[in-house]
Write a protein that holds these residues in place. Structure first.
Motif, PDB file in Angstrom:
ATOM      1  N   GLU A 199      31.748  40.580  40.611  1.00  0.00           N
ATOM      2  CA  GLU A 199      32.407  40.676  39.300  1.00  0.00           C
ATOM      3  C   GLU A 199      31.485  40.139  38.205  1.00  0.00           C
ATOM      4  O   GLU A 199      31.327  40.749  37.145  1.00  0.00           O
ATOM      5  CB  GLU A 199      33.695  39.849  39.296  1.00  0.00           C
ATOM      6  CG  GLU A 199      34.881  40.576  39.879  1.00  0.00           C
ATOM      7  CD  GLU A 199      36.100  39.664  39.988  1.00  0.00           C
ATOM      8  OE1 GLU A 199      36.183  38.685  39.232  1.00  0.00           O
ATOM      9  OE2 GLU A 199      36.948  39.943  40.865  1.00  0.00           O
ATOM     10  N   ARG A 211      32.860  38.498  46.255  1.00  0.00           N
ATOM     11  CA  ARG A 211      33.720  39.165  45.265  1.00  0.00           C
ATOM     12  C   ARG A 211      33.480  38.580  43.875  1.00  0.00           C
ATOM     13  O   ARG A 211      33.314  39.311  42.892  1.00  0.00           O
ATOM     14  CB  ARG A 211      35.193  38.976  45.677  1.00  0.00           C
ATOM     15  CG  ARG A 211      36.169  39.856  44.923  1.00  0.00           C
ATOM     16  CD  ARG A 211      37.557  39.773  45.534  1.00  0.00           C
ATOM     17  NE  ARG A 211      38.184  38.448  45.404  1.00  0.00           N
ATOM     18  CZ  ARG A 211      38.743  37.994  44.292  1.00  0.00           C
ATOM     19  NH1 ARG A 211      38.745  38.726  43.198  1.00  0.00           N
ATOM     20  NH2 ARG A 211      39.289  36.782  44.254  1.00  0.00           N
ATOM     21  N   SER A 255      28.462  42.485  37.796  1.00  0.00           N
ATOM     22  CA  SER A 255      28.816  43.906  37.732  1.00  0.00           C
ATOM     23  C   SER A 255      27.897  44.725  38.625  1.00  0.00           C
ATOM     24  O   SER A 255      27.450  45.825  38.256  1.00  0.00           O
ATOM     25  CB  SER A 255      28.726  44.432  36.290  1.00  0.00           C
ATOM     26  OG  SER A 255      29.546  43.669  35.455  1.00  0.00           O
TER      27      SER A 255
END
Lengths: 203, 166
Positions: free
Chosen positions: A32, A28, A35
């Motif tokens: 992030e 995760r 992207s």
């Protein structure tokens, strides 16, 4: 010759569960950061003879960039993010928003960018672990070295080698947009504290 | 490669010792960082051995014996080559490794670990009366070490370079 400290089956099962949740958090965090879909795959939790650990990435002579972090507190561990040298250059291009193939060597800025990747990997992994176990696990700033894989892994193993001839190794690979990267995450928790934490049974 | 008659390459991993008298054998410690590789060879008996030292000495002197420690590995290496027919006074010893791979170290046991490994190996060798005739130690990067049993030639390889005789 071995001073074996094998984990019991229930301890190993607990650690598998914790590590699985923790690498999910790392995925995760990296997704992030980049992207783009970055997944941590092929998770293994195993007890490995010290002499065998460097071969887990293939050849101990493999040229890698290593980001080294240390978890302190109640569950100390040595953490390593290893990537083949060309992959490290490729990641720098992505992180510094440069055209592919621009980065040809690692300078201060590139090392800082790779250190940040190590920070994300280490902190997301440890935060998940710390939350599950109910402990505080501060992490040191990343240190970077470009060297042979064996040299990088050897230095990370010195802490656990002081106490055992085997290491508990949590290791995994990375996939970026479905493509497997020649990069590895490795964690070497300190044996005594690990067993104590796993035996608490509070998670 | 430093020999044309290699039949078997034996990898000497962290904390391991290997000895050999077979002519086609090459002993290799790959990717030595802070670790120190110790190679000994008796040119008359054509017997040799290698140890891959990880740490200087155990914290607890009563800890189980392990060849990962210089204090254990060096005497054990000598004992094992002597069992194969080597004689101590003929031994040629060369060592490599002990780099400071990381420029900072926050943990207790890897503080200046390369340097401390070099000191410990040299002290253990002095203790048994075998002094290294050559060493490629220290610096900031890792290397590999190999010993060819048929010739006793020792070579070192650094990242991105070829094998060079030591």
């Amino acid at each position: 010759m071995s001073t074996t400290f094998l984990l019991s089956r229930p301890q190993m099962t607990r650690l598998q569960g914790l590590a699985s949740a923790a690498v999910g958090e790392v995925s995760r965090g990296l997704t992030e950061m980049f992207s783009a879909a970055v997944a941590v795959t092929a998770l293994h939790v195993r007890v490995v003879e010290l002499s065998e650990v460097p071969s887990l990435v293939g050849s101990p002579e493999l040229e890698v960039v290593a980001v080294y972090l240390i978890a302190e507190g109640e569950l100390p561990a040595q953490l390593l993010l290893l990537m083949e040298y060309p992959t490290a250059l490729e990641l720098c291009d992505i992180l510094l928003e440069l055209p592919s193939g621009t980065t040809e060597a690692l300078g201060e800025m590139e090392e800082s960018a790779l250190g940040e990747v190590g920070n994300i990997v280490g902190s997301f992994f440890l935060n998940s672990l710390a939350e599950s176990v109910g402990v505080h696990l501060p992490i040191t700033p990343p240190t970077i070295a470009a060297d042979m894989a064996g040299a990088a892994i050897g230095i990370a193993l010195t802490e656990v080698a002081m106490f055992a001839d085997e290491a508990v190794v949590i290791d995994a690979n990375f996939e970026h947009q479905g493509r497997r990267l020649p990069a590895w995450f490795m964690a070497f928790p300190h044996p005594d504290q690990l067993r104590a934490a796993l035996d608490k049974g509070t998670f | 490669m430093i020999t044309t008659a290699v039949e078997q390459i034996v990898s000497v991993g962290l904390g391991e010792i290997h000895v050999a008298s077979e002519a086609g054998m090459v002993l290799m410690a790959l990717g030595l960082g802070s670790c120190v590789g110790v190679a000994v060879y008796d040119p008359q008996a054509r017997v040799g051995g290698m140890a891959h030292v990880v740490l200087p000495a155990p914290l607890d002197p009563a800890a189980p014996i392990s060849a990962k420690f210089a204090t254990v590995a060096v005497p054990e290496l000598l004992e094992r080559v002597e069992r194969l027919g080597a004689e101590r006074q003929r031994l040629v010893c060369k060592i490599a490794g002990g780099a400071q791979v990381l420029q900072t170290a926050a943990s207790r046991h890897n503080f200046r670990i390369g340097e401390r490994n070099i000191e410990a190996v040299n002290a253990a060798l002095a203790e048994v009366g075998v002094l290294p005739s050559a060493q490629d130690c220290g610096g900031k990067t890792g290397r590999s070490l190999q010993l060819a049993i048929h010739s006793g030639r020792v070579a070192v390889k650094r990242l991105g370079r070829d094998w060079e005789p030591l």
